[in-house]
Design an enzyme around this catalytic site. Structure first.
Site, mmCIF file in Angstrom:
data_model
loop_
_atom_site.group_PDB
_atom_site.id
_atom_site.type_symbol
_atom_site.label_atom_id
_atom_site.label_comp_id
_atom_site.label_asym_id
_atom_site.label_seq_id
_atom_site.Cartn_x
_atom_site.Cartn_y
_atom_site.Cartn_z
ATOM 1 N N LYS A 19 22.742 30.572 42.803
ATOM 2 C CA LYS A 19 21.769 30.213 41.729
ATOM 3 C C LYS A 19 22.589 30.235 40.952
ATOM 4 O O LYS A 19 23.597 31.622 40.417
ATOM 5 C CB LYS A 19 20.661 31.324 41.448
ATOM 6 C CG LYS A 19 20.644 32.377 41.200
ATOM 7 C CD LYS A 19 20.731 32.849 39.408
ATOM 8 C CE LYS A 19 21.044 34.282 39.688
ATOM 9 N NZ LYS A 19 21.759 34.995 38.560
ATOM 10 N N PRO A 57 30.446 33.706 44.708
ATOM 11 C CA PRO A 57 31.374 34.927 44.938
ATOM 12 C C PRO A 57 30.183 35.618 44.923
ATOM 13 O O PRO A 57 29.562 36.217 44.205
ATOM 14 C CB PRO A 57 31.778 34.636 43.061
ATOM 15 C CG PRO A 57 30.929 32.898 42.658
ATOM 16 C CD PRO A 57 30.256 32.413 44.103
ATOM 17 N N ALA A 103 29.919 39.514 43.577
ATOM 18 C CA ALA A 103 29.822 40.065 41.951
ATOM 19 C C ALA A 103 29.608 39.400 41.083
ATOM 20 O O ALA A 103 30.192 39.727 39.654
ATOM 21 C CB ALA A 103 29.932 41.905 41.835
ATOM 22 N N ASP A 120 16.011 39.077 43.307
ATOM 23 C CA ASP A 120 16.636 37.290 42.823
ATOM 24 C C ASP A 120 15.954 36.635 44.486
ATOM 25 O O ASP A 120 16.269 35.815 44.756
ATOM 26 C CB ASP A 120 18.062 37.433 42.796
ATOM 27 C CG ASP A 120 18.497 37.888 41.047
ATOM 28 O OD1 ASP A 120 17.762 37.836 40.506
ATOM 29 O OD2 ASP A 120 19.372 37.663 40.724
HETATM 30 O O1 C5P Z 1 17.468 43.679 41.417
HETATM 31 P P1 C5P Z 1 18.579 44.168 41.954
HETATM 32 O O2 C5P Z 1 18.793 44.460 42.385
HETATM 33 O O3 C5P Z 1 19.016 42.801 41.959
HETATM 34 O O4 C5P Z 1 18.688 44.674 40.782
HETATM 35 C C1 C5P Z 1 20.131 45.400 40.471
HETATM 36 C C2 C5P Z 1 19.742 45.881 38.832
HETATM 37 O O5 C5P Z 1 19.981 45.869 38.123
HETATM 38 C C3 C5P Z 1 18.729 46.924 38.689
HETATM 39 O O6 C5P Z 1 19.136 48.235 39.495
HETATM 40 C C4 C5P Z 1 19.147 46.755 36.904
HETATM 41 O O7 C5P Z 1 19.890 47.752 36.418
HETATM 42 C C5 C5P Z 1 19.528 46.227 37.020
HETATM 43 N N1 C5P Z 1 18.320 44.792 36.861
HETATM 44 C C6 C5P Z 1 17.081 44.980 35.265
HETATM 45 N N2 C5P Z 1 15.959 44.367 35.561
HETATM 46 C C7 C5P Z 1 15.609 42.772 36.116
HETATM 47 C C8 C5P Z 1 16.663 42.955 37.374
HETATM 48 C C9 C5P Z 1 18.092 43.802 37.685
HETATM 49 O O8 C5P Z 1 17.401 46.217 34.946
HETATM 50 N N3 C5P Z 1 14.589 42.587 36.048
#
Ligand code: C5P
Length: 308
Positions: free
Chosen positions: A11, A103, A105, A145
């Site tokens: 995405k 890719p 990260a 996501d």
């Molecule tokens: O949900 P996911 O594991 O992909 O999120 C990774 C990190 O990104 C979370 O631990 C948080 O630090 C940050 N994040 C956030 N707000 C969001 C989505 C992600 O702060 N809405």
């Protein structure tokens, strides 16, 4: 069925509006997701006699930066498969093989894509027949996501990005993506965004979806879409990886309709006028500051789908 292969897209965020930090450590977002034709593949196979005894779900990773993806219980695809077995209330087994092109990260939701693909593949392999809505609910606990990687197309996500509404679009949009050396940690980029805002004495505004962006998508107007692209995480990604300024400048200099850091970066996305222009942009980006490799893709494309 002894093996199921699922293809799942990357995405790009067309709008990433980051609201206030919540008590649970996440930020409320308005996140316009757009699935593009850069795909990982995940195969889920019934374990054979050589599989580790006792292991319920194993994983191997091949392809783009495979060495940077954990082949352990931390792997998001493994966590997703286990969560699905837990939801079904049984101990199922699967050997997962992930072939990466997205890719690692990179701000293109590659890990979430693999989790989504594992959910679809294991749902089929294990004959569970769960509907998409259930897979999306299981996926939301694995990563913000993941539901979008299941849904695909173009959609707006609210909450932490997991509450989705599909958006109407016309036509095809052509993109070039500049891949950077190494990744950026998503929590670190969000943290830097909070820090930059605090330093500037800025309060995070409650996010809302961009009307010009919605109109551009509806009308299939790439020029307008390019001007409407926004990413609140971009200043933080640029602060952590200043070489991306050079990457963005190189794409703009070649006539990109829009140039933006994808999600939390470091991949940069460039909207092109046509497929040929996307190829030109990719060729030019290969020599740019901060760019390791460049690829083209188009969108929107469907979410995680059983291949063949
Ligand atoms: O949900 P996911 O594991 O992909 O999120 C990774 C990190 O990104 C979370 O631990 C948080 O630090 C940050 N994040 C956030 N707000 C969001 C989505 C992600 O702060 N809405």
């Amino acid at each position: 069925m002894s093996a199921v292969t699922v293809r799942v897209p990357a995405k790009v965020n067309l709008q990433l509006a980051v609201g206030p930090l919540r008590d649970d450590g996440y930020h409320d977002l308005v996140n316009v997701f757009h699935a593009v034709s850069l795909f990982d593949e995940v195969t889920a196979a019934e374990p054979d006699d050589r599989s580790a005894p006792g292991a319920t779900v194993t994983v191997r990773v091949e392809g783009e930066s495979a060495a940077d993806v954990p082949a352990s219980d931390d792997n998001l695809a493994v966590r997703a498969a286990r969560a699905l077995a837990g939801w079904a209330g049984r101990s199922y087994r699967a050997d997962l093989l992930i072939r990466k092109a997205i890719p690692v990260a990179g701000g293109m939701a590659g890990g979430s894509a693999d989790a989504a693909a594992a959910l679809v593949a294991c749902n089929e392999l294990w004959g569970l027949g769960l509907p998409l809505a259930d897979l999306m609910e299981i996926g939301a606990d694995i990563g913000s996501d993941v539901p979008f990687a299941l849904l695909g197309g173009t959609a707006v996500g609210t909450g932490r990005g997991e509450r989705l509404t599909a958006l109407p679009t016309s036509g095809v949009f052509h993109w070039a993506f500049a891949l950077a050396d190494g990744g950026l940690s998503t929590p670190r980029v969000y943290g830097e965004c909070d820090r930059l805002r605090a330093d500037a004495g800025e309060e995070a505004a409650w996010p809302s979806v961009s009307e010009p962006l919605l109109a551009a998508l509806r009308e299939g107007d790439a020029g307008r879409l390019g001007r409407a692209l926004t990413n609140d995480l971009q200043p933080a990604a640029l602060a952590l990886r200043p070489s991306l300024e050079g990457t963005l400048r190189a794409g703009r200099g070649r006539g990109a309709l829009g140039a933006i850091v994808s999600g939390s970066g470091p991949t940069c996305a460039f909207l092109a006028e046509s497929e040929a222009h996307a190829a030109e942009l990719a060729a030019a980006l290969k020599g740019a500051d901060g760019c390791r490799a460049a690829v083209t893709a188009s969108g929107p494309v469907p979410g995680a789908t059983v291949a063949g």
